[in-house]
Design a protein around this motif. Structure first.
Motif, PDB file in Angstrom:
ATOM      1  N   LEU A 120       0.854  -1.187   0.000  1.00 47.00           N
ATOM      2  CA  LEU A 120       0.000   0.000   0.000  1.00 47.00           C
ATOM      3  C   LEU A 120       0.890   1.238   0.000  1.00 47.00           C
ATOM      4  O   LEU A 120       1.984   1.212   0.586  1.00 47.00           O
ATOM      5  CB  LEU A 120      -0.922   0.016   1.232  1.00 47.00           C
ATOM      6  N   PRO A 121       0.442   2.329  -0.641  1.00 44.82           N
ATOM      7  CA  PRO A 121       1.269   3.539  -0.690  1.00 44.82           C
ATOM      8  C   PRO A 121       1.260   4.300   0.630  1.00 44.82           C
ATOM      9  O   PRO A 121       0.363   4.128   1.457  1.00 44.82           O
ATOM     10  CB  PRO A 121       0.580   4.361  -1.787  1.00 44.82           C
ATOM     11  N   GLY A 122       2.254   5.177   0.804  1.00 43.46           N
ATOM     12  CA  GLY A 122       2.299   6.048   1.972  1.00 43.46           C
ATOM     13  C   GLY A 122       2.930   5.382   3.181  1.00 43.46           C
ATOM     14  O   GLY A 122       3.549   4.322   3.071  1.00 43.46           O
ATOM     15  N   ALA A 123       2.784   6.054   4.334  1.00 43.28           N
ATOM     16  CA  ALA A 123       3.376   5.551   5.576  1.00 43.28           C
ATOM     17  C   ALA A 123       2.556   6.083   6.745  1.00 43.28           C
ATOM     18  O   ALA A 123       1.814   7.057   6.608  1.00 43.28           O
ATOM     19  CB  ALA A 123       4.827   6.003   5.695  1.00 43.28           C
ATOM     20  N   LEU A 124       2.696   5.421   7.898  1.00 46.17           N
ATOM     21  CA  LEU A 124       2.031   5.864   9.117  1.00 46.17           C
ATOM     22  C   LEU A 124       3.095   6.389  10.071  1.00 46.17           C
ATOM     23  O   LEU A 124       4.045   5.671  10.397  1.00 46.17           O
ATOM     24  CB  LEU A 124       1.273   4.710   9.782  1.00 46.17           C
ATOM     25  N   GLN A 125       2.950   7.630  10.518  1.00 49.27           N
ATOM     26  CA  GLN A 125       3.900   8.161  11.472  1.00 49.27           C
ATOM     27  C   GLN A 125       3.196   8.472  12.789  1.00 49.27           C
ATOM     28  O   GLN A 125       1.987   8.285  12.920  1.00 49.27           O
ATOM     29  CB  GLN A 125       4.645   9.378  10.921  1.00 49.27           C
ATOM     30  N   ASP A 133       3.884  11.648  -0.033  1.00 49.36           N
ATOM     31  CA  ASP A 133       4.301  12.855  -0.754  1.00 49.36           C
ATOM     32  C   ASP A 133       3.173  13.305  -1.701  1.00 49.36           C
ATOM     33  O   ASP A 133       2.173  12.601  -1.886  1.00 49.36           O
ATOM     34  CB  ASP A 133       5.632  12.641  -1.488  1.00 49.36           C
ATOM     35  N   ASP A 134       3.347  14.493  -2.296  1.00 51.55           N
ATOM     36  CA  ASP A 134       2.284  15.085  -3.105  1.00 51.55           C
ATOM     37  C   ASP A 134       1.915  14.209  -4.303  1.00 51.55           C
ATOM     38  O   ASP A 134       0.735  14.050  -4.631  1.00 51.55           O
ATOM     39  CB  ASP A 134       2.696  16.482  -3.595  1.00 51.55           C
ATOM     40  N   ALA A 135       2.935  13.637  -4.950  1.00 48.96           N
ATOM     41  CA  ALA A 135       2.669  12.819  -6.138  1.00 48.96           C
ATOM     42  C   ALA A 135       1.829  11.598  -5.762  1.00 48.96           C
ATOM     43  O   ALA A 135       0.876  11.243  -6.474  1.00 48.96           O
ATOM     44  CB  ALA A 135       3.988  12.386  -6.787  1.00 48.96           C
ATOM     45  N   THR A 136       2.160  10.978  -4.635  1.00 49.55           N
ATOM     46  CA  THR A 136       1.395   9.810  -4.181  1.00 49.55           C
ATOM     47  C   THR A 136      -0.032  10.216  -3.854  1.00 49.55           C
ATOM     48  O   THR A 136      -0.993   9.533  -4.234  1.00 49.55           O
ATOM     49  CB  THR A 136       2.062   9.191  -2.934  1.00 49.55           C
ATOM     50  N   GLU A 151      -1.758  12.701  -5.034  1.00 50.31           N
ATOM     51  CA  GLU A 151      -2.530  12.980  -6.254  1.00 50.31           C
ATOM     52  C   GLU A 151      -2.971  11.696  -6.949  1.00 50.31           C
ATOM     53  O   GLU A 151      -4.075  11.608  -7.486  1.00 50.31           O
ATOM     54  CB  GLU A 151      -1.704  13.868  -7.198  1.00 50.31           C
ATOM     55  N   SER A 152      -2.104  10.683  -6.921  1.00 54.21           N
ATOM     56  CA  SER A 152      -2.493   9.422  -7.559  1.00 54.21           C
ATOM     57  C   SER A 152      -3.555   8.694  -6.732  1.00 54.21           C
ATOM     58  O   SER A 152      -4.431   8.026  -7.278  1.00 54.21           O
ATOM     59  CB  SER A 152      -1.272   8.532  -7.807  1.00 54.21           C
ATOM     60  N   LEU A 153      -3.512   8.852  -5.397  1.00 50.02           N
ATOM     61  CA  LEU A 153      -4.560   8.270  -4.548  1.00 50.02           C
ATOM     62  C   LEU A 153      -5.922   8.849  -4.916  1.00 50.02           C
ATOM     63  O   LEU A 153      -6.908   8.123  -5.057  1.00 50.02           O
ATOM     64  CB  LEU A 153      -4.283   8.561  -3.067  1.00 50.02           C
ATOM     65  N   VAL A 154      -5.957  10.160  -5.079  1.00 46.95           N
ATOM     66  CA  VAL A 154      -7.212  10.830  -5.409  1.00 46.95           C
ATOM     67  C   VAL A 154      -7.665  10.434  -6.820  1.00 46.95           C
ATOM     68  O   VAL A 154      -8.822  10.053  -7.043  1.00 46.95           O
ATOM     69  CB  VAL A 154      -7.050  12.365  -5.304  1.00 46.95           C
ATOM     70  N   ALA A 155      -6.705  10.473  -7.764  1.00 39.63           N
ATOM     71  CA  ALA A 155      -7.041  10.193  -9.164  1.00 39.63           C
ATOM     72  C   ALA A 155      -7.570   8.769  -9.343  1.00 39.63           C
ATOM     73  O   ALA A 155      -8.462   8.524 -10.159  1.00 39.63           O
ATOM     74  CB  ALA A 155      -5.821  10.428 -10.048  1.00 39.63           C
ATOM     75  N   ASN A 156      -7.026   7.834  -8.562  1.00 33.51           N
ATOM     76  CA  ASN A 156      -7.420   6.420  -8.725  1.00 33.51           C
ATOM     77  C   ASN A 156      -8.476   5.976  -7.721  1.00 33.51           C
ATOM     78  O   ASN A 156      -8.747   4.778  -7.603  1.00 33.51           O
ATOM     79  CB  ASN A 156      -6.193   5.508  -8.597  1.00 33.51           C
ATOM     80  N   ASP A 157      -9.043   6.929  -6.976  1.00 30.25           N
ATOM     81  CA  ASP A 157     -10.101   6.594  -6.021  1.00 30.25           C
ATOM     82  C   ASP A 157      -9.623   5.580  -4.975  1.00 30.25           C
ATOM     83  O   ASP A 157     -10.332   4.641  -4.635  1.00 30.25           O
ATOM     84  CB  ASP A 157     -11.323   6.041  -6.788  1.00 30.25           C
ATOM     85  N   GLN A 158      -8.393   5.793  -4.475  1.00 28.43           N
ATOM     86  CA  GLN A 158      -7.817   4.845  -3.518  1.00 28.43           C
ATOM     87  C   GLN A 158      -8.003   5.247  -2.060  1.00 28.43           C
ATOM     88  O   GLN A 158      -7.642   4.501  -1.165  1.00 28.43           O
ATOM     89  CB  GLN A 158      -6.306   4.669  -3.793  1.00 28.43           C
ATOM     90  N   ILE A 159      -8.537   6.448  -1.819  1.00 23.27           N
ATOM     91  CA  ILE A 159      -8.840   6.826  -0.437  1.00 23.27           C
ATOM     92  C   ILE A 159     -10.183   6.187  -0.095  1.00 23.27           C
ATOM     93  O   ILE A 159     -11.210   6.518  -0.687  1.00 23.27           O
ATOM     94  CB  ILE A 159      -8.879   8.359  -0.266  1.00 23.27           C
ATOM     95  N   VAL A 217       9.719   6.410   2.406  1.00 24.36           N
ATOM     96  CA  VAL A 217       8.553   7.272   2.190  1.00 24.36           C
ATOM     97  C   VAL A 217       8.659   8.530   3.041  1.00 24.36           C
ATOM     98  O   VAL A 217       8.230   9.605   2.648  1.00 24.36           O
ATOM     99  CB  VAL A 217       7.243   6.516   2.512  1.00 24.36           C
ATOM    100  N   MET A 218       9.251   8.391   4.229  1.00 23.95           N
ATOM    101  CA  MET A 218       9.262   9.553   5.117  1.00 23.95           C
ATOM    102  C   MET A 218      10.614   9.868   5.747  1.00 23.95           C
ATOM    103  O   MET A 218      10.726  10.856   6.459  1.00 23.95           O
ATOM    104  CB  MET A 218       8.201   9.374   6.225  1.00 23.95           C
TER     105      MET A 218
END
Lengths: 224, 94
Positions: free
Chosen positions: A98-103, A150-153, A155-163, B82-83
């Motif tokens: 899955l894209p992104g990370a949890l901090q 990051d911003d690119a990720t 934008e792709s989440l929104v574009a691909n309806d992944q949220i 990623v971070m």
């Protein structure tokens, strides 16, 4: 009857909650120890919450190298339904499934409280039985649950309806209130809240049934 | 046990790897520390960023190879790209 694998890492602590939820929804839970090299005959896989490998280094950082994760990756690549809850979500992001990370949460406090989720997409294996905009009461229980990318990720989440799910009141500082995301295909989903702890109105909420019912039901269809 | 001649062994380098949050990633830990400083009488401290530091001995033929190995393992395991960013530096010959 659908068989749902529940992966158990050293330090997992929500595997019985997940298995009970699966049973209540009419499927058969199968525990899979983290050192297994294959998943066996399962129609879906859940990575439960907890503190896999003590959360040493970062949540999920060591768990992603457990042998079972290669099998989970293979299962996901072939379209299998995979769900990561809380620590399981962290493992899936560390593994790159899955894209992104949890901090760490914005307020640097461990959060254990009910949360109201807003369904953002029904394209995923978790939200297929929900409706967009639907509110669900599901508890959260985490220290590192602030979703970041990051911003690119983003934008792709929104574009691909992944949220998939958003918080109504962002409790942890997640980007764009994100509580859960899916991969591009929608067959791999991760979320920080615990739907397996929202199975009964007597215990606060049964809204988790909408989510897990969809997941288990899809796996049941796949097993036909 | 046959002793391996020193000339055939790599040298152990003491390497320190710093893992820090990438620019633009919110750092609630650093921000909280920064806010606490004035109350303790420390003024004029800004841009506090929290991170992690790892020390290890790395066997390699030279410093470049030791740093390359440490950077590689740091990117694979010690950090989440990623971070987080990583910087490896030679601390001393162990």
């Amino acid at each position: 009857m659908a068989r749902i694998g529940v992966v158990v890492f050293p330090g997992s602590n929500c595997e019985y909650d997940a298995a009970n939820a699966v049973s209540e929804l009419g499927a058969t839970p199968v525990f899979i120890w983290h050192s297994a090299n294959d998943l066996g005959e399962v129609d879906g896989v859940i990575l439960p919450g907890g503190f896999a490998h003590g959360d040493y280094l970062r949540p999920g950082a060591l768990a992603r190298f457990s042998p079972v994760m290669a099998a989970v990756q293979h299962f996901a690549d072939n379209g299998g339904a995979v769900l990561g809850i809380c620590n399981g979500f962290q493992v899936l992001t560390e593994a790159g499934l899955l894209p992104g990370a949890l901090q760490k949460n914005r307020g640097l406090t461990f959060l254990c409280q009910p949360s109201t989720l807003v369904v953002a997409s029904t394209r995923s294996v978790l939200t297929r039985n929900a409706t967009v905009g639907q509110h669900l009461s599901v508890p959260i229980n985490h220290f590192s649950g602030s979703y970041t990318c990051d911003d690119a990720t983003y934008e792709s989440l929104v574009a691909n309806d992944q949220i998939v799910l958003r918080y109504l009141d962002n409790p942890n500082g997640s980007r764009d209130n994100i509580a859960g995301v899916s991969n591009e295909a929608g067959n791999v989903v991760g979320l920080m809240p615990h739907p397996e702890r929202a199975m009964s109105t007597l215990l606060g909420s049964a809204d988790g049934r909408v989510l897990l019912g969809g997941f288990v039901g899809l796996a049941a269809t796949a097993s036909l | 046990m046959v002793a391996v001649p020193t000339s055939l062994r790599g040298v152990n380098y003491s390497v320190t790897v710093d893992v820090t949050l990438r620019a633009g990633i919110a750092d609630p830990e650093g921000a909280t520390i920064e806010r606490a400083l004035p109350a303790l009488g420390f003024s004029g401290v800004s841009a506090v960023r929290a991170g992690k530091s790892f020390r290890m001995n790395v066997e390699a033929d030279n410093e470049e190879a030791a740093l390359a190995k440490a950077t590689s393992l740091a990117q694979r395991l010690l950090s989440n790209p990623v971070m987080e960013d990583v910087v490896a530096r030679i601390t001393s010959e162990a």
